[in-house]
Motif scaffolding. Structure first.
Motif, PDB file in Angstrom:
ATOM      1  N   TYR A  43       2.203  38.654   3.593  1.00  0.00           N
ATOM      2  CA  TYR A  43       3.468  38.867   4.292  1.00  0.00           C
ATOM      3  C   TYR A  43       4.125  40.203   3.915  1.00  0.00           C
ATOM      4  CZ  TYR A  43       2.925  34.034   5.688  1.00  0.00           C
ATOM      5  OH  TYR A  43       2.436  32.876   6.228  1.00  0.00           O
ATOM      6  N   GLU A  94      10.768  38.965   4.734  1.00  0.00           N
ATOM      7  CA  GLU A  94       9.366  38.571   4.575  1.00  0.00           C
ATOM      8  C   GLU A  94       9.253  37.174   3.982  1.00  0.00           C
ATOM      9  OE1 GLU A  94       9.505  42.994   4.720  1.00  0.00           O
ATOM     10  OE2 GLU A  94      10.648  41.425   3.688  1.00  0.00           O
ATOM     11  N   VAL A 116       9.856  34.508   6.671  1.00  0.00           N
ATOM     12  CA  VAL A 116       8.682  34.254   7.512  1.00  0.00           C
ATOM     13  C   VAL A 116       7.689  33.366   6.752  1.00  0.00           C
ATOM     14  CG1 VAL A 116       6.761  35.300   8.764  1.00  0.00           C
ATOM     15  CG2 VAL A 116       8.998  36.434   8.726  1.00  0.00           C
ATOM     16  N   ARG A 173       9.016  29.775   6.617  1.00  0.00           N
ATOM     17  CA  ARG A 173       8.849  29.093   7.906  1.00  0.00           C
ATOM     18  C   ARG A 173       7.417  28.579   8.064  1.00  0.00           C
ATOM     19  NH1 ARG A 173       8.621  33.201  12.359  1.00  0.00           N
ATOM     20  NH2 ARG A 173       6.536  33.321  11.418  1.00  0.00           N
ATOM     21  N   ASP A 174       6.425  29.403   7.727  1.00  0.00           N
ATOM     22  CA  ASP A 174       5.026  28.993   7.858  1.00  0.00           C
ATOM     23  C   ASP A 174       4.688  27.871   6.878  1.00  0.00           C
ATOM     24  OD1 ASP A 174       4.791  30.876   9.800  1.00  0.00           O
ATOM     25  OD2 ASP A 174       3.682  32.334   8.579  1.00  0.00           O
TER      26      ASP A 174
END
Length: 321
Positions: free
Chosen positions: A235, A252, A255, A258-259
């Motif tokens: 990331y 970063e 993100v 979230r994943d």
């Protein structure tokens, strides 16, 4: 309505031949689950809300139409029992009523079926309604009943001929591979994922022909390991968590969080199954961004569960209370 309803059926009824839709099966399971096996009550009344509450797979938006259709058809359904001396056919219900604009319905069971539900007719099997309430297939329910009969024994052999007869598939799936693909695998996956049982099975051959199936029945479900989270290096260079205020973490990291949330939600089906460490992960990832959601609940849901287990979160770490 009592939360934990128990369905009680005579073994001969479980092994009877009959054809019902999924909603008709649900309707009968709800009725039988409400029944006191020692009483003589034959008329039962429910609301659409009762039905949806017991079967979470059913959408409230579609429930009225589904129940109306099931109530309409079930009156014409019959069941066929057979032993070495006789074949008997009888109906499930003697009358059915749907109250328009009230979301209420009533079922009267026949005199003939009652002995099979009130412990007056041979050996019986019982199970909790919530063990089948999440099933989306008639085959899952029928196979679950056939296997739960033998859960104390731990195994059951069923000939292919009997299995197809009980599942009303005599005229279908001449090839075992098709039966396995379209019936066995989906049904056993639901049973293993959503019920109290864990089933393994082995086809039994005579020569090159498969003649039956040996089922192994247990309560010990294998523990599936959660897939690993992706490496943070994927990331970028600045994947940093602000432990004092997670909302101030780097973009970063957001993100990445979230994943990771998606991985957690794909792996767990209920909050009780979540490991304590992953409860912490849920809370950290959800705290990073207010738009992040989980199918298992809100931040408060996970915070309450952490407390129940004797912990609290301090600077994004688990601390024993």
């Amino acid at each position: 309505m009592v939360n934990d309803l128990t369905v009680v059926k005579a073994n001969s009824l479980i092994e009877a031949s009959y054809r019902l839709t999924l909603d008709e099966m649900r309707l009968l399971a709800l009725t039988i689950g409400t029944m006191d096996p020692k009483s003589e009550q034959q008329i039962f009344e429910f609301t659409v809300g009762d039905f949806v509450h017991k079967f979470p797979e059913v959408s409230i938006d579609n429930a009225y139409k589904q129940i109306q259709m099931a109530i309409k058809r079930i009156y014409d359904r019959s069941v066929r029992t057979e032993d070495s001396e006789r074949v008997t056919e009888f109906r499930w219900v003697s009358s059915r009523t749907y109250f328009k604009k009230e979301g209420r319905f009533r079922i009267a069971m026949t005199n003939e079926v009652m002995p099979y539900l009130t412990q007056l007719k041979g050996q019986f099997t019982q199970y909790q309604l919530n063990h089948i309430s999440g099933f989306s297939s008639v085959h899952s329910i029928r196979l679950y009943e056939l296997l739960t009969q033998y859960k104390r024994v731990g195994e059951r052999y069923i000939s292919l001929e009997d299995l197809k007869k009980w599942l009303q598939l005599e005229e279908r799936y001449d090839r075992y591979n098709n039966l396995k693909q379209w019936v066995l695998t989906p049904a056993l996956t639901e049973i293993n994922d959503k019920s109290d049982l864990f089933i393994e099975y082995e086809p039994i051959k005579r020569g090159r022909k498969i003649i039956g199936i040996e089922f192994n029945i247990s309560y010990e479900k294998p523990i599936k390991k959660r897939p690993k989270f992706p490496h943070k290096n994927n990331y970028g260079k600045y994947v940093k968590l602000d432990t004092q205020n997670p909302k101030m973490s780097s973009h970063e990291y957001g993100v990445y969080a979230r994943d990771c949330l998606n991985i957690l939600d794909e792996h767990y089906s209920s909050i009780e199954d979540v490991t304590t460490e992953d409860l912490r992960n849920y809370l950290v990832f959800l705290a990073v961004n207010d738009s992040f959601k989980s199918k298992l609940g809100t931040k408060n849901t996970f915070s309450d569960e952490v407390k129940v287990r004797g912990f609290k979160i301090v600077d994004c770490e688990l601390v024993k209370i």
